[in-house]
Design an enzyme around this catalytic site. Sequence first.
Site, PDB file in Angstrom:
ATOM      1  N   GLY A   1     -70.515  84.860 -50.208  1.00  0.00           N
ATOM      2  CA  GLY A   1     -70.612  85.848 -51.281  1.00  0.00           C
ATOM      3  C   GLY A   1     -70.273  87.235 -50.804  1.00  0.00           C
TER       4      GLY A   1
ATOM      5  CE  LYS B   1     -97.077  92.514 -67.409  1.00  0.00           C
ATOM      6  NZ  LYS B   1     -98.315  92.074 -66.754  1.00  0.00           N
TER       7      LYS B   1
ATOM      8  CB  ILE C   1     -66.329  79.557 -50.843  1.00  0.00           C
ATOM      9  CG1 ILE C   1     -64.852  79.882 -51.066  1.00  0.00           C
ATOM     10  CG2 ILE C   1     -66.651  79.565 -49.349  1.00  0.00           C
ATOM     11  CD1 ILE C   1     -64.479  81.310 -50.708  1.00  0.00           C
TER      12      ILE C   1
ATOM     13  CD  GLU D   1     -76.203  73.209 -51.643  1.00  0.00           C
ATOM     14  OE1 GLU D   1     -76.764  72.170 -51.243  1.00  0.00           O
ATOM     15  OE2 GLU D   1     -76.819  74.213 -51.993  1.00  0.00           O
ATOM     16  N   GLY D   2     -71.529  70.197 -53.680  1.00  0.00           N
ATOM     17  CA  GLY D   2     -71.308  68.841 -54.156  1.00  0.00           C
ATOM     18  C   GLY D   2     -70.357  68.053 -53.284  1.00  0.00           C
TER      19      GLY D   2
ATOM     20  CD  GLU E   1     -87.730 105.474 -47.602  1.00  0.00           C
ATOM     21  OE1 GLU E   1     -88.828 104.971 -47.297  1.00  0.00           O
ATOM     22  OE2 GLU E   1     -86.636 104.986 -47.261  1.00  0.00           O
TER      23      GLU E   1
END
Length: 1174
Positions: A445, A986, A421, A424-425, A185
């Site tokens: 995640g 944008k 999982i 937050e509630g 690279e």
Amino acid sequence: MIPSLRSPSGHSLRHLVHPRPRHLATSSSSLALLITARHLSTRTATTRNSSSSSLSLLPKPRAKSAILSSTLSPNIRRSCATPSTPTSHTTSSSSSPAIPLPPSPIMASRSPFPPCPPIPKAPGPIDLILPPTEDRPHRYFTLSNGLEVIVISDPEADKSAASMDVGVGHLSDPVDLPGCAHFCEHLLFMGTKKYPVENAYQQYLSSHNGHSNAYTAMTSTVYFFDVGADALEGALDRFSGFFKEPLFNEDCTEREIKAVDSEHKKNLQNDIWRLFQLEKHVLRKDHAYHKFGTGDYDSLWSTPKSQGRDPRQQLISWWEKWYCARRMKLAVVGKEDLDTLEKWVKERFEDVPVRSEGLPDVGEEGVRVAFETNPISEEQMGHVVFAKPVQDNRGLEITFPFPEIDHLYQSKPAHYLTHFIGHEGPGSLLSYLKKQGWVNGLRAGTSHAAVGFDFIKIGVDLTPSGLQHWKDVSLAIYKYINLLRSQRPSEEIFNEIKAMAEISFRFAEKAKNGRYATAVSNWMQKPLPRDKILSGGARLEEFREDEIIAAIQCLDPRTSVIGITGRELPADVEGSFNLTEPIYGTEYKMMKLDKAFMKEAMSGAPIPELKLPGKNLFIPERLDVNRFDVKEPALRPTLITDTSVSRLWHKQDDRFWLPKAYVNVLLHSPILNNTPRNHVLARLFIDLFGDSISEDIYDAEMAELSFNVQYSTSFIGIGAGGFSDKLAVLLETMLKKMMDFEVDPKRFDGIVEDLRLAWRNFPLNDPYRQVIHWGSYVHSEDVWTPEERLEELEQVTPDQVKAYAKEVLQRLFIETLVHGNTDKQGAKEIQDMLERVLHPRALAEGEKHSVRSLTYPPASEHIWSIDLSNSAESNSAITYSLYVGDRSDAALRAHLALFAQIASEPTFDRLRTKEQLGYITDSQATANVGSMFYRILVQSERDPVYVETRIEAFLEWLKGHIEEMSEEEFEKQKAALIAKREEKPKNLGEETRRFWAAIGDQFYEFGKRQTDVHHLKNTTKSHVLDMFNRYIHPSSSSRSKLSVHMRSTFKGTVLDPESASPLLEAFTKHSIPIDMNAVQALLASSPSLKDVKAFAESAIQKSVQGGSLGPEAADELGALVSDLREKEGGIKDDGVNVRPNNVFIDNIHRFKAGLIPSRAAYPVEPLKVEEARL
């Protein structure tokens, strides 16, 4: 597996930031269809530690939240009803759960899903599915060599862009050349057959308002650039050579290996990189994941050379094998029509070689490079790893082996799991753990590890109590997963997630073309139907219960690995950190989890406080847009009201036409930062309040509503945004909660500990980050050191925070910007609500002024030298700053900006590429409240004194470079900067940020870009040289310079020259030929003992092979090589001195006391209340 880890899968080539992981979306509020898709499988739940010294008060997307990240901003409407509290329901884990664990763990032997598929082939012409808001024509096609392409025509573009995603990364490195893909690279940038000059590509981009970058991931390497819209064809012509005829210039080879080595060394004390490599180290040794992907001088040069291998030739062979057209995905965005873009691509990329004949479609050496075996094997399952970090942080992460399931785009089963999982509630896993006092934040995640395999990670930031209760924390996580198993998947919840994803896709905003091209090339590597490349990752299509159940079954405690970081082992863990990871030196301990723990994790009694979330009542329903006729979008917001208590700015969206808006509020107060104590009290107030509302606001955030509060030195910033349907009540409700705020004593200790760690760990940050901070500290009036803040932090009580909050909120000046899909009346109603709820007394006029900056003494040169406190850090750093007048001098501002534009590429090319001073090299114009500066930043293993002399030598060279610059080249540089200033926003968020910057800095110069362009057009080379010679050139008698040196205190070890003397004598005795250029290069690289031994052994081996050295002599020399030894080293004294007129600062406080403050900010444009749009 290792907590607080964001796996650094990319190696940034040119940026001054650590590479962000590929699974983390950017915080920009654009391109929902792509960025949302990145979020779809990941949830982050964290406390809202939202203090900031910046003006970024826009509602912030959560770093890994699902479905949000199209833009967060709303159309404010007062007519919406108060949303009722979302319901939660408990589902107990019965003795016979709805989804029982199988007798044997699934992922221990096989994946429950279909195998990783090849990239689908287009059956014919493809109509890409695009969001309704996307009006740029797209075209998908495949070149005759198999290279897939998407071109996008953007007639309004002010910048064009391209990105090539090559589907091979560092997991495919040769075993005997670690870092090969990353080295490739780097070296690709150093010239091609058609453009052999090593910096020709960068020079072209720099002179046409462009830039480039690249990163190396595990199964992908991505190259990308943007450039002025009129210069795309030339950029593509240079870019295409990377992939068909790079030179791999021999003259650059070792130099770029040193650049790779410098990049690696800058990360040696960085816990993100250390823990990432530790995870790779402790998992399967026979898996490609185990490899060291960055590479260093030893792996890429010394070791290959000592074994008689040529790393350059090995790299060329690797490139010829892996860089194949059928593995490449190209995205191009330009202002030209689709036919022209397609023609340009075909002319330049159709001859990229095909090297995949006879290869399988999928596999470790397939057309689609995939590693389908998971790095977590039965040998590592059921273990816990304790790692000792550099910084004083604590965390826990549970990692489950998981298959790659990008092809299950219709149902996205992993996202369904992490929706629960990461919640937050009330009743959530985070809520329970916080109430126990064990954690402050949670994230969950997939990690998107590599093609073929994945992990699901659930991580928490531990408090001191949480570290001691690590088993209880782990069991709570496992039991929440058991709670998921207690009932079958809910189609109702799935449809709710699907509905929100569809709304995000429907109202997706455009990204900048550079980011969009990169995202498109990334998504072309996904195994999606080709018409769904741009939609498949963002939308959910079909509820598939069997796929969700299979995903839940993968979350089996028996297959998991627990990782824990902390400076000390928990009290219930015997022994010490008895193992060491060999590359970064991270100390760790690994042990098997006991049977009693595993039994409790699998079938223990449920925790009654844990509940599954109910329906999200914040999903928007009304999504109408108030559109009206407009000839040209307004360039400024309108000042609607200006009183002694508040000021309201408003602009109804006349450009993007989405049902979104931003509401940004500054609460000015003179007592936020006037003492270290008040700084700490203000920070605690904001952090504690943010933490207290996390449960209230989570569902709203999942529905793309947001509310956040930030603290800065002179204001409290409130940002609110999202779809309009239910935003107004959310905003008002949160403000009322702030006014009625009560400190929770149980959470007080956790938030205090967060701040304590942040400030205590500051001296362990990267040297370049520290030197930037201290450089800014010199010319800032009221900035308190971490030590000053820590001292006050230990004295503060909850009652004091509560009393301080009430005092701050009693007297304020409110400044508001409402921008988006709301009219003037709606904006006034918002401001009326703010005044009604906050009800502050007015500030005196003198209390509203902004802070000032301190200016350097005229005609002076100073150095502030600071020793780094981290004795293991081998890098030093320097900022070299020069005062260049008042920022309100628009002509001078233009001259400085153009000089910085001209100097940017040569700074990198000479200081970083040619002189190899350090991987971190940057130059730029900066500005404070009343002053401007030109600054050069370098992080280096060399002594800062030496680096300063090289900076000044560069400035000497730069004078001649500018003087000799042709008028044509000068005009190109000027045009590039003008094009940058004339770039249009944008998306709505970008336009809001521009307005908010002008309001927040209190100059109110909304026309700053137009003013800059006017002065740039009138700028000549003489203007730039006059400015340079007066303010910047080392020979100037009037310049004001201050450099900050952060000096490494690393001792380490170096070669003992006494042990080398017998070897040198023996080399002379036996006439061993030595390449003196190679010797000098070796010595310049600050070689380790291993490097020197490898060099000597290579020379001996060559003499043996050449027949000039017999076996006995070879044995004699070999013994002398073995006798080489090290001694304690330290920063290298290069035998140079700074200019004699430099004064070293011995007392920074006394020095700052003698500096002269600048002017305070003042309105450049008059503050005039107007009814009509400007």
